[in-house]
Design a protein around this motif. Structure first.
Motif, PDB file in Angstrom:
ATOM      1  N   ASP A  95       2.892  -3.344 -10.231  1.00  0.00           N
ATOM      2  CA  ASP A  95       3.219  -4.469  -9.354  1.00  0.00           C
ATOM      3  C   ASP A  95       2.431  -4.425  -8.045  1.00  0.00           C
ATOM      4  N   THR A  96       2.413  -3.259  -7.396  1.00  0.00           N
ATOM      5  CA  THR A  96       1.720  -3.166  -6.107  1.00  0.00           C
ATOM      6  C   THR A  96       0.211  -3.194  -6.293  1.00  0.00           C
ATOM      7  N   GLY A  97      -0.277  -2.598  -7.390  1.00  0.00           N
ATOM      8  CA  GLY A  97      -1.711  -2.633  -7.646  1.00  0.00           C
ATOM      9  C   GLY A  97      -2.226  -4.047  -7.813  1.00  0.00           C
ATOM     10  N   GLY A  98      -1.443  -4.896  -8.502  1.00  0.00           N
ATOM     11  CA  GLY A  98      -1.835  -6.285  -8.667  1.00  0.00           C
ATOM     12  C   GLY A  98      -1.953  -7.012  -7.342  1.00  0.00           C
ATOM     13  N   ILE A  99      -1.054  -6.710  -6.413  1.00  0.00           N
ATOM     14  CA  ILE A  99      -1.096  -7.348  -5.088  1.00  0.00           C
ATOM     15  C   ILE A  99      -2.299  -6.855  -4.298  1.00  0.00           C
ATOM     16  N   LEU A 100      -2.546  -5.541  -4.325  1.00  0.00           N
ATOM     17  CA  LEU A 100      -3.673  -4.979  -3.579  1.00  0.00           C
ATOM     18  C   LEU A 100      -5.011  -5.490  -4.102  1.00  0.00           C
ATOM     19  N   LEU A 101      -5.062  -5.855  -5.396  1.00  0.00           N
ATOM     20  CA  LEU A 101      -6.281  -6.391  -5.992  1.00  0.00           C
ATOM     21  C   LEU A 101      -6.313  -7.918  -5.952  1.00  0.00           C
ATOM     22  N   LEU A 144       0.829  -1.202   0.000  1.00  0.00           N
ATOM     23  CA  LEU A 144       0.000   0.000   0.000  1.00  0.00           C
ATOM     24  C   LEU A 144       0.867   1.256   0.000  1.00  0.00           C
ATOM     25  N   ALA A 145       1.952   1.236   0.783  1.00  0.00           N
ATOM     26  CA  ALA A 145       2.868   2.382   0.809  1.00  0.00           C
ATOM     27  C   ALA A 145       3.542   2.564  -0.542  1.00  0.00           C
ATOM     28  N   GLY A 146       3.959   1.463  -1.174  1.00  0.00           N
ATOM     29  CA  GLY A 146       4.580   1.554  -2.491  1.00  0.00           C
ATOM     30  C   GLY A 146       3.629   2.117  -3.531  1.00  0.00           C
ATOM     31  N   TYR A 147       2.365   1.706  -3.471  1.00  0.00           N
ATOM     32  CA  TYR A 147       1.368   2.215  -4.420  1.00  0.00           C
ATOM     33  C   TYR A 147       1.161   3.716  -4.228  1.00  0.00           C
ATOM     34  N   SER A 148       1.092   4.152  -2.969  1.00  0.00           N
ATOM     35  CA  SER A 148       0.891   5.574  -2.681  1.00  0.00           C
ATOM     36  C   SER A 148       2.072   6.410  -3.153  1.00  0.00           C
ATOM     37  N   SER A 149       3.287   5.942  -2.887  1.00  0.00           N
ATOM     38  CA  SER A 149       4.464   6.696  -3.305  1.00  0.00           C
ATOM     39  C   SER A 149       4.574   6.759  -4.819  1.00  0.00           C
ATOM     40  N   ALA A 150       4.105   5.719  -5.513  1.00  0.00           N
ATOM     41  CA  ALA A 150       4.141   5.725  -6.982  1.00  0.00           C
ATOM     42  C   ALA A 150       3.237   6.817  -7.541  1.00  0.00           C
ATOM     43  N   ILE A 151       2.096   7.039  -6.912  1.00  0.00           N
ATOM     44  CA  ILE A 151       1.203   8.107  -7.363  1.00  0.00           C
ATOM     45  C   ILE A 151       1.866   9.472  -7.175  1.00  0.00           C
TER      46      ILE A 151
END
Length: 427
Positions: free
Chosen positions: A341-347, A98-105
């Protein structure tokens, strides 16, 4: 129409699905945050004073790097602090993703900002103070290299099971802790070889540590070779006196003398695949994001230095905003990859197609049929699975649990057994 189902979950019920290197990664991340925050201030202030957009771009990238690292550090801290909080149904292992996804945005937004500023500087060039700007850019590169080194320290192993041997080869095994029940108590058995010769280690999961002289393990290898292991008490665990030779692929017969009775159980160990793509679901995306980020920072720093040197040598002032624009593209590319990558995990996208095939192969090897199978990532090195099995035999969930126990990455498994024309029961 199959109606019967029996559900059985094996693995600890505490639902702690953190990476093996979690606490050390947390400490390293906080250390790099301090280093990068200081350099970020120097670069942004220096770029503003000496009119270097590339230097400002590198400083802004450093700021996003520090921000991403802050998110990573907070995710590590939060995940550890609330790891035993039962309100998180499947633990806190995904906080890093979740942190990786947020930082990517955030990085995507910064890339757009730097690109806009670069185009504006192309149209409206400003004089650059090369004598002051170049040394600061070199220092920025040094900080990026130091950050990458600090973050990478001790992080060569994808799941905490990478092991060094005297012959110099390093590889991973499928030998995480296994749970086995003997004499009314449960024990965790693992092949331990972190910087030491490989030996069996046994810890109590429920009950107390057994008498070392009452327990033995006999291994049977595919070539028919057998080896008997005795144990000694090491305080918190029992450890085998004998080393375990390579390869670590065998059936282990565990025997325990208790209450004048002989209790016996079996476990199967197998080697991991050694392919380059193995272990994607083992990745700590929190740490992976930080390492990739500082490497991108280092690349941008090199572009900054090259742009400043060419601009000074040939009077090409456009090289400075060009370096900034290329840096923006590097940041954008990294952001897209991390989002994917992180989006796939979160979904809850299937993390490992080969693990799906392994589960199916293990269950169907005795003629049964997998009718439904769901696999998702719970945290670094931890997978959850729901398996529905159709069978006409008397096998229950415990049977399939025992067979799936060879796949150490499965940390939380639910097995549903379906039989035609029988009633529904739950274990």
């Amino acid at each position: 129409m199959p109606e019967a189902s029996s559900l059985f979950q094996f693995a600890s019920h505490d639902h702690v699905f953190l990476g093996a290197d979690h606490e050390r990664a947390e400490r390293r991340t906080w250390a790099v945050i301090i280093l990068c925050s200081a350099m970020m201030i120097v670069e942004i202030v220096g770029g503003a004073m000496f009119s270097s957009l590339a230097l400002i771009a590198d400083g802004l990238h450093m700021s996003t790097h520090a921000g991403a690292l802050l998110l990573a550090a907070l995710a590590y801290t939060f995940a550890r602090r609330y790891a035993y909080d039962r309100s998180f149904t499947f633990g806190t292992g995904k906080f890093g993703d979740l942190a990786g996804y947020s930082s990517a945005i955030v990085l995507a937004m910064i890339a757009i900002l730097i690109g806009y500023e670069a185009i504006d500087r192309f149209l409206n060039p400003l004089p650059i103070h090369f004598r002051e700007a170049i040394p600061i850019a070199v220092i920025g590169l040094a900080v990026n290299v130091a950050s990458a080194w600090l973050l990478s320290g001790g992080h060569d192993h994808s799941h905490g099971h990478g092991h060094s041997h005297g012959h110099g080869n390093t590889h991973d095994h499928d030998e995480g802790p296994r749970r086995i029940e003997l004499g009314g108590s449960a024990y965790q058995i693992e092949v331990f070889e972190d910087n030491v010769p490989p030996r069996f280690r046994i810890r109590p999961d429920t009950g107390v540590l057994p008498n070392a002289s009452a327990l033995t393990i006999e291994t049977l290898r595919p070539d028919g070779q057998r080896q008997l292991f005795s144990f000694e008490n090491k305080g918190e665990f029992l450890e085998s006196r004998e080393e375990i030779p390579e390869p670590h692929a065998f059936v282990a017969k565990v025997r325990l003398a208790h209450d004048a009775q002989q209790h016996e159980g079996g476990l199967e160990f197998e080697e991991h695949d050694h392919g380059a793509n193995h272990g994607a679901h083992h990745r700590d995306n929190n740490m992976r994001a930080a390492v990739v980020h500082v490497m991108a920072d280092a690349a941008v720093s090199v572009l900054v230095i090259v742009g400043l040197l060419l601009a000074r040598a040939f009077g090409w002032l456009w090289m400075d905003p060009l370096a900034g624009l290329i840096g923006a593209l590097v940041i954008a590319n990294w952001s897209v990859g991390l989002l994917r990558d992180t989006g796939g995990i979160l979904l809850d996208r299937t993390p490992d197609a080969r693990m799906i095939e392994k589960v199916r192969s293990v269950v169907e090897s005795e003629g049964d049929r997998v009718t439904d199978l769901h696999l998702w990532r719970l945290g670094p090195g931890h997978l959850g699975a729901i398996v529905s099995v159709a069978t006409t035999t008397a096998r229950d969930s415990a049977h399939y649990r025992q067979r799936l126990a060879r796949l150490a990455d499965l940390s939380h498994v639910t097995v549903e057994v379906q039989r035609p024309q029988s009633s529904t029961s739950r274990l």
